[in-house]
Write a protein that holds these residues in place. Structure first.
Motif, PDB file in Angstrom:
ATOM      1  N   SER A  81      10.073  -6.550  -1.055  1.00 29.08           N
ATOM      2  CA  SER A  81       9.006  -5.850  -1.136  1.00 29.08           C
ATOM      3  C   SER A  81       9.064  -5.228  -2.609  1.00 29.08           C
ATOM      4  O   SER A  81      10.188  -4.880  -3.015  1.00 29.08           O
ATOM      5  N   SER A  82       8.344  -4.489  -3.030  1.00 30.29           N
ATOM      6  CA  SER A  82       8.364  -4.036  -4.198  1.00 30.29           C
ATOM      7  C   SER A  82       8.587  -2.647  -4.134  1.00 30.29           C
ATOM      8  O   SER A  82       9.131  -1.928  -5.171  1.00 30.29           O
ATOM      9  N   ASP A  83       8.213  -2.056  -2.995  1.00 32.25           N
ATOM     10  CA  ASP A  83       8.564  -0.728  -2.634  1.00 32.25           C
ATOM     11  C   ASP A  83       8.761  -0.460  -0.989  1.00 32.25           C
ATOM     12  O   ASP A  83       7.750  -0.378  -0.298  1.00 32.25           O
ATOM     13  N   VAL A 281       1.790  -4.616  12.868  1.00 35.34           N
ATOM     14  CA  VAL A 281       0.844  -5.135  11.815  1.00 35.34           C
ATOM     15  C   VAL A 281       0.847  -4.405  10.525  1.00 35.34           C
ATOM     16  O   VAL A 281       0.464  -4.986   9.353  1.00 35.34           O
ATOM     17  N   GLU A 282       0.998  -3.128  10.405  1.00 36.43           N
ATOM     18  CA  GLU A 282       1.135  -2.365   9.434  1.00 36.43           C
ATOM     19  C   GLU A 282       2.043  -2.785   8.181  1.00 36.43           C
ATOM     20  O   GLU A 282       1.624  -2.949   7.332  1.00 36.43           O
ATOM     21  N   LEU A 283       3.299  -2.887   8.871  1.00 36.41           N
ATOM     22  CA  LEU A 283       4.150  -3.406   7.983  1.00 36.41           C
ATOM     23  C   LEU A 283       4.056  -4.700   7.263  1.00 36.41           C
ATOM     24  O   LEU A 283       4.436  -4.910   6.184  1.00 36.41           O
ATOM     25  N   PHE A 284       3.805  -5.729   8.454  1.00 40.79           N
ATOM     26  CA  PHE A 284       3.633  -7.172   7.919  1.00 40.79           C
ATOM     27  C   PHE A 284       2.584  -7.236   6.952  1.00 40.79           C
ATOM     28  O   PHE A 284       2.386  -8.170   6.063  1.00 40.79           O
ATOM     29  N   HIS A 285       1.445  -6.379   7.248  1.00 42.00           N
ATOM     30  CA  HIS A 285       0.365  -6.577   6.459  1.00 42.00           C
ATOM     31  C   HIS A 285       0.829  -6.100   4.984  1.00 42.00           C
ATOM     32  O   HIS A 285       0.267  -6.658   4.022  1.00 42.00           O
ATOM     33  N   LEU A 286       1.479  -5.102   4.767  1.00 38.09           N
ATOM     34  CA  LEU A 286       1.789  -4.524   3.500  1.00 38.09           C
ATOM     35  C   LEU A 286       2.638  -5.537   2.929  1.00 38.09           C
ATOM     36  O   LEU A 286       2.506  -5.697   1.666  1.00 38.09           O
ATOM     37  N   LEU A 287       3.561  -6.212   3.748  1.00 39.08           N
ATOM     38  CA  LEU A 287       4.681  -7.151   3.083  1.00 39.08           C
ATOM     39  C   LEU A 287       3.787  -8.345   2.624  1.00 39.08           C
ATOM     40  O   LEU A 287       3.870  -8.933   1.407  1.00 39.08           O
ATOM     41  N   ALA A 288       2.862  -8.824   3.433  1.00 40.49           N
ATOM     42  CA  ALA A 288       2.020 -10.031   3.219  1.00 40.49           C
ATOM     43  C   ALA A 288       1.160  -9.754   1.931  1.00 40.49           C
ATOM     44  O   ALA A 288       0.637 -10.673   1.127  1.00 40.49           O
ATOM     45  N   PRO A 291       1.970  -6.796  -4.245  1.00 40.38           N
ATOM     46  CA  PRO A 291       1.690  -7.285  -5.415  1.00 40.38           C
ATOM     47  C   PRO A 291       2.713  -8.271  -6.099  1.00 40.38           C
ATOM     48  O   PRO A 291       2.295  -9.331  -6.762  1.00 40.38           O
ATOM     49  N   ALA A 292       3.767  -8.215  -5.879  1.00 42.66           N
ATOM     50  CA  ALA A 292       4.971  -9.086  -6.463  1.00 42.66           C
ATOM     51  C   ALA A 292       5.402 -10.119  -5.605  1.00 42.66           C
ATOM     52  O   ALA A 292       5.753 -11.359  -5.949  1.00 42.66           O
ATOM     53  N   HIS A 293       5.531 -10.018  -4.119  1.00 45.48           N
ATOM     54  CA  HIS A 293       6.035 -10.685  -3.324  1.00 45.48           C
ATOM     55  C   HIS A 293       5.343 -11.423  -2.033  1.00 45.48           C
ATOM     56  O   HIS A 293       5.741 -11.806  -1.078  1.00 45.48           O
TER      57      HIS A 293
END
Length: 361
Positions: A81-83, A281-288, A291-293
């Motif tokens: 994650s970028s953040d 879903v919120e967490l894995f959508h964010l990670l998917a 912008p960098a990963h």
């Protein structure tokens, strides 16, 4: 050294107050970026409760493991994650609100059981259905316990308090529901002749119907990546196996067997899952979509889908004989199984992934 030189010189001290941060003299919570216009109570008591040297500290972790691993490490998951601090749970649940909701659920289930026993409801259950509850609802409580302990282990390794909270409340709900089923079966067993409250454990350990479910649950528990565990529980196992059994079997069949109390008890777990699923879903959508990963994470999530999806599909198929055991048959396994796979597809699509062909065939 002049005042200007002192102001721009790199700080050498890690002591509190050695550095002045923007807004440090403000009376408002503005040391983090709230998700909305104003910080919520959940954010005030959750964000940055778990420290991160990258954000506010000059020194590294003060305490580390003997091998040099820091107190919390980004390497404890293959996801990147970028953040990590950007995540906020959808249900905005923290300690106080969690205890309040759990207390409400326990009270509701207690009322259901008391009312059912007071009216003599368990004695009106169809005899074949009583056997199903004894053997198979009694077996399923062990699956819930296994998922709860897996999530309990996973939460320790979350890099932020927001992630830890979401996984820990998930664990708490699973463990509570396992206990709900244990107490429920014990209570109605008092009103039924020859009801064996220990039969569920025997079926969990020995009945071929449950062995693939055991394999899937124990594989989740044995994973070493904490986000893989969280993903496998909520994105894969729950829709393909847990909801299939709870909603597609127990809640569909019960009324036709003169049973109004079991669906009310089981419905608590369906409500729990809606909250846990939204958070996951919120967490894995964010990670998917990082912008960098994002690409790295999507490929990783597909690997987790393949690994745990194959086990969950096998577990679901082995549950098929359950649909033939009630005397009054009002639901079919094929319909419930198709609904479970459609549910998985919707969840995966919401995250931003493509469902592997072997899970949709």
């Amino acid at each position: 050294m002049t005042n200007l030189e002192q102001a721009i010189a790199p700080l050498k001290s890690g002591a509190a107050g050695a550095a002045q941060f923007a807004g440090s003299d403000s009376r408002k919570y503005n040391y983090f970026e709230p998700q909305g216009r104003k910080a919520t109570h959940y954010e005030d008591v959750t964000v940055d409760v778990q420290p991160d040297p990258k954000r506010y500290l000059l020194q590294d972790w003060i305490v580390s493991f003997p091998d040099g691993t820091p107190t919390y490490s980004e390497t404890w998951t293959a996801a990147k994650s970028s953040d990590w601090h950007k995540y906020r749970s959808v249900d905005q649940e923290w300690e106080r609100t969690h205890y309040q909701r759990q207390s409400t659920i326990v009270g509701m289930i207690g009322n259901v059981i008391d009312n059912a026993r007071r009216s003599g409801a368990p004695r009106r259950f169809d005899p074949a259905w009583i056997k199903v509850l004894q053997d198979h609802l009694g077996a399923y409580k062990h699956a819930e316990f296994g998922l709860g302990t897996a999530a309990m282990h996973a939460q320790r390794y979350g890099y932020t308090q927001m992630i830890n909270n979401a996984i820990l409340t998930n664990s708490s709900y699973k463990l509570r529901f396992s206990q709900d089923l244990t107490l429920y079966l014990s209570e109605i067993g008092l009103d039924l002749e020859a009801f064996d409250s220990s039969a569920g454990k025997t079926h969990w350990l020995e009945d071929p119907i449950w062995q693939e479910t055991r394999r899937a649950v124990e594989t989740i528990g044995g994973a070493t990546d904490y986000l893989e565990k969280y993903f496998a529980v909520n994105i894969v196992f729950e829709p393909l196996v847990a909801e299939l059994f709870r909603s597609g079997f127990i809640m569909q069949m019960a009324a036709a067997q003169n049973d109004f109390s079991t669906p009310a008890v089981v419905s608590a777990a369906e409500g729990d899952y809606e909250r846990n699923l939204a958070n996951a879903v919120e967490l894995f959508h964010l990670l998917a979509h990082d912008p960098a990963h994002g690409e790295h994470n999507r490929l990783l999530f597909i690997q987790w889908l393949d690994r745990h999806g194959a086990l969950a599909i096998g577990a679901a198929r082995h549950l098929q004989p359950l649909w033939s055991q009630p005397r009054v048959k009002v639901a079919q396994f094929t319909d419930a199984f198709d609904q479970a796979r459609n549910r998985l597809k919707k969840i995966v699509t919401e995250i931003g992934l493509d469902l592997p062909p072997q899970l949709s065939a």
